[in-house]
Design a protein around this motif. Structure first.
Motif, mmCIF file in Angstrom:
data_model
loop_
_atom_site.group_PDB
_atom_site.id
_atom_site.type_symbol
_atom_site.label_atom_id
_atom_site.label_comp_id
_atom_site.label_asym_id
_atom_site.label_seq_id
_atom_site.Cartn_x
_atom_site.Cartn_y
_atom_site.Cartn_z
ATOM 1 N N PHE A 105 0.804 -1.223 0.000
ATOM 2 C CA PHE A 105 0.000 0.000 0.000
ATOM 3 C C PHE A 105 0.838 1.275 0.000
ATOM 4 N N ASN A 106 2.145 1.133 0.135
ATOM 5 C CA ASN A 106 3.027 2.302 0.048
ATOM 6 C C ASN A 106 3.931 2.242 -1.179
ATOM 7 N N TYR A 107 3.559 1.413 -2.167
ATOM 8 C CA TYR A 107 4.347 1.300 -3.393
ATOM 9 C C TYR A 107 3.794 2.239 -4.464
ATOM 10 N N LEU A 108 4.670 2.982 -5.094
ATOM 11 C CA LEU A 108 4.304 3.875 -6.189
ATOM 12 C C LEU A 108 5.040 3.438 -7.444
ATOM 13 N N LEU A 109 4.314 3.355 -8.558
ATOM 14 C CA LEU A 109 4.926 2.951 -9.822
ATOM 15 C C LEU A 109 5.747 4.089 -10.408
ATOM 16 N N ARG A 110 6.995 3.810 -10.713
ATOM 17 C CA ARG A 110 7.863 4.731 -11.441
ATOM 18 C C ARG A 110 8.096 4.134 -12.817
ATOM 19 N N ALA A 111 7.555 4.769 -13.847
ATOM 20 C CA ALA A 111 7.598 4.195 -15.188
ATOM 21 C C ALA A 111 8.922 4.447 -15.897
ATOM 22 N N THR A 112 9.647 5.502 -15.512
ATOM 23 C CA THR A 112 10.893 5.837 -16.191
ATOM 24 C C THR A 112 12.010 6.028 -15.169
ATOM 25 N N PRO A 113 13.259 5.794 -15.555
ATOM 26 C CA PRO A 113 13.702 5.292 -16.864
ATOM 27 C C PRO A 113 13.428 3.806 -17.045
ATOM 28 N N VAL A 114 13.331 3.076 -15.928
ATOM 29 C CA VAL A 114 12.994 1.653 -15.957
ATOM 30 C C VAL A 114 11.813 1.447 -15.027
#
Length: 481
Positions: free
Chosen positions: A36-45
């Motif tokens: 519940f504390n994870y955020l998606l980082r799309a870049t650079p990977v």
């Protein structure tokens, strides 16, 4: 790619304002555990970033709703269908928790939505067990986001025995690693052989393989709006049917689904002559371990939609699932991940390229069965009455049927694309009638065996006349939208 849980509870008689009070208390809990504390980082990977507690806007994730009167199962289904249609904003951690009051009969519901990359079905049930307590007197219980997969276990049940440290250490010593390396060639050979059998099949006619399914109205392009319907039975009914036919509970579930889809498509004059194929997720999650992410592989099974008689349909399904299980490699960990990735590569390629739903489908429908808590559970003294899974859809797969057992009940959630599947609730109704039809066919066959002087020893081996599903008693859906 979002999945959800719809849990319905009874409002405690001595606390009529329970939902409002729970919402107010949970708003003050600002401790967050994975996922519940994870955020998606799309870049650079593409990767997951773990946020601090003060970086998460709880007011965005926690919602309080009320049903319009009369607050029936229909109104609940309409709301859940709407909530499940909305995509989650990737600028936030990918979850929502909705507390819904105003349900008739002194009940309330919690709809919890997460992205499927975070939690699979078995992981979701394990999380549910940590969130809820077996103790009706437990109070001041933490919300889901403060429990997660690493926070305090609120179940009130004894912990499972852990693997002894000595045994765990032995897995990393020199001889074990050498032995594992020596088995590498054999494992690779096994994976290659089972993959070939999974993709192209063998000369065994009962084996179902991907991309051999007929095209149906369930297998086109989908759109955002969803429909949701439910059905449930006492689990003992399924077990009794399984014992009488020498099959498993899951075989009975697939037989009921096959009969419901056969009748639904036949009424629309859209039933193909070939049997529909189900994609059946199989958990490979270890008994212990982190519940974040997915730990599943897949087998394919016929649904016997070309067979009118429910007992004969179950016989075909039983043979198909047996071959599917034999096909699964006896490996774990990274080797099973690699097998699953290769098996699903054609489907994943379709999804990535955006061409899903345009050609022949890998399967016609996803059907999953997840064992849930066997005992009654509570949230701050509020009794959990029913729980239903609300699953994901994708292009080429406009219908998902997922079941979860709880406290002697077998609860099924039907999730469908609103634009692709007219009157989804009819499939749920027919599923209720098909269990009636299977039980009636078993009873007739047993009676015929008895009249023949028990010449078959009580086994259901003699042919019987097909059961007309339309003559079976009607079972209404509990929720639809």
């Amino acid at each position: 790619m979002q999945v959800a849980m719809l849990a319905t509870f009874s409002v405690p008689e001595d606390r009529p304002e329970f939902v409002g009070e729970l919402y107010a208390r949970w708003r003050d809990v600002h401790q967050f555990q994975p996922p519940f504390n994870y955020l998606l980082r799309a870049t650079p990977v593409p990767s997951w970033q773990e946020l601090g507690d003060d970086e998460i806007d709880l007011d965005y994730h926690l919602r309080h709703s009320a049903l319009p009167r009369p607050g029936s199962q229909r109104e609940l289904g309409v709301l859940v269908s709407r909530l499940h249609s909305a995509k989650m904003d990737r600028r936030y951690p990918l979850w929502e928790c909705h507390l819904i009051e105003g349900l008739e009969g002194g009940q309330w519901s919690m709809y919890m939505k997460v992205h499927h990359s975070q939690i699979d079905g078995v992981g979701g049930v394990r999380l549910l067990k940590r969130i809820l307590s077996a103790d009706p007197e437990a109070r001041e219980m933490l919300p889901p986001w403060a429990v997660g997969t690493r926070g305090p276990d609120q179940s009130g049940l004894p912990d499972r025995p852990k693997v002894p440290e000595q045994r765990a250490a032995e897995r990393h010593d020199g001889p074990s690693l050498l032995r594992l390396a020596g088995e590498g060639v054999e494992v690779a050979s096994s994976l290659g052989r089972t993959y070939a059998e999974s993709l192209v099949g063998t000369n065994e006619s009962a084996r179902a393989v991907p991309f051999r399914a007929p095209k149906t109205l369930f297998n086109g392009r989908i759109h955002t709006p969803r429909r949701f319907a439910t059905q449930h039975y006492p689990i003992d009914r399924l077990r009794k049917a399984a014992n009488a036919t020498g099959g498993s509970l899951n075989d009975v579930f697939l037989t009921v689904c096959g009969g419901a889809l056969r009748r639904y498509l036949d009424e629309l004059d859209a039933l193909p002559p070939e049997p529909l194929i189900a994609n059946v997720p199989v958990s490979v999650r270890a008994e212990e371990g982190d519940g974040v992410g997915n730990a599943i592989t897949f087998l394919y099974s016929t649904l016997g939609t070309d067979i009118a008689d429910p007992v004969e349909r179950m016989r075909a399904i039983k043979a198909s699932t047996r071959l599917g299980k034999q096909r699964l490699p006896h490996v774990g960990g990274l080797a099973m991940d690699a097998y699953t990735a290769v098996l699903m590569a054609p489907f994943l390629s379709q999804a990535i390229l955006g061409i899903g739903g345009r050609g022949r489908p890998a399967s016609n429908v996803v059907i999953s069965n997840v064992p849930g808590p066997a005992e009654t559970r509570y949230l701050d003294g509020s009794r959990l009455e029913e729980i239903y899974p609300v699953s994901l859809l994708f292009n080429g797969q406009a219908l998902n049927i997922t079941a979860v057992s709880y406290d002697g009940q077998f609860n099924i959630g039907f999730t469908g694309c609103r634009d692709s599947i007219p009157s989804l609730q009819r499939i749920a109704v027919y599923a209720g009638e098909e269990l009636d039809a299977l039980e009636a066919a078993i009873e007739r066959r047993s009676a015929r065996s008895a009249r023949r002087g028990r010449s078959t020893g009580g086994r259901l081996d003699d042919p019987v006349e097909p059961v007309a599903a339309k003559d079976a008693p009607v079972s209404a859906t509990r929720t639809s939208g």
